[in-house]
Design an enzyme around this catalytic site. Structure first.
Site, short mmCIF file in Angstrom:
data_model
loop_
_atom_site.label_atom_id
_atom_site.label_comp_id
_atom_site.label_asym_id
_atom_site.label_seq_id
_atom_site.Cartn_x
_atom_site.Cartn_y
_atom_site.Cartn_z
CG HIS A 18 -1.86 -1.16 1.57
ND1 HIS A 18 -2.16 -1.88 2.96
CD2 HIS A 18 -2.77 -0.97 0.28
CE1 HIS A 18 -3.02 -2.54 2.41
NE2 HIS A 18 -3.74 -2.26 0.84
CE LYS A 42 -12.41 -6.85 2.28
NZ LYS A 42 -10.49 -6.51 1.88
NE ARG A 91 -2.67 -8.12 -4.61
CZ ARG A 91 -3.69 -8.01 -3.85
NH1 ARG A 91 -3.50 -7.79 -2.62
NH2 ARG A 91 -5.43 -8.63 -3.76
#
Ligand code: PNS
Length: 170
Positions: A18, A42, A91
């Site tokens: 990050h 979440k 990613r």
């Protein structure tokens, strides 16, 4: 006109991946707001205020980067900060589907907000907050994966869990 970009996420906790994206974004835009989510579906390990503080501490003083909590729709937050750019890190291909869906939904909600994807250094492509927590929780050393203040917090958390298990088990 100042180019303001918003980099949203759970940051539960912030990782070196990050931070790498934040540094890259700060080179491209006049101001970057790291927006820490309060209400994604979440269950968070760290409470909102701690996730915010961990990022602030890890970043130190960076005049072009701010860290703020947000709740509700991300696009409303982006608008409220007079920004038009959303940053997300990509990613690997496995990230793509969810990111594509979110970017297009956000575009549907506010066509004038553009999502920009940045790739972290390849040494961070395997890194995720959940893997870091798993490693730390099982006694692995998270030192190279997260900033030092987060590493300390993770170690304290896994120590507390071990202690608690020790007390709870007969
Ligand atoms: O780090 P994460 O968990 O991948 O971040 C996901 C986040 C917080 C960016 C996403 O869940 C989000 O934008 N939440 C805010 C609610 C919202 O606007 N939902 C619609 C977006 S498609």
């Amino acid at each position: 006109m100042k180019r303001i970009a918003v980099y949203p996420g759970s940051f539960d906790p912030v990782t070196q991946g990050h931070l790498d994206i934040i540094r890259r974004a700060a080179c491209l835009f006049d101001h970057v707001i790291v927006a820490v989510s309060e209400n994604s579906p979440k269950q968070y390990t760290f409470p909102l205020h701690e996730r915010v503080e961990m990022i602030r501490k890890a970043l130190g003083s960076r005049p072009r980067v701010g860290v703020e909590p947000f709740s509700g729709l991300l696009t409303h937050f982006v608008k409220s900060r007079k920004a038009r750019i959303l940053i997300r890190g990509l990613r690997a291909i496995s990230d793509f589907e969810r990111e594509f869906q979110m970017a297009l939904m956000n575009r549907k909600l506010h066509p004038d907000i553009e999502t920009v994807f940045l790739m972290p250094d390849e040494k961070y492509t395997y890194l995720s907050s959940s893997l870091v927590k798993e490693v730390a929780g099982l006694g692995g050393n998270p030192k190279k994966l997260v900033p030092p203040n987060v590493s300390k917090r993770l170690k304290a958390l896994s120590g507390r869990r071990k202690q608690w298990k020790g007390i709870a088990s007969p």
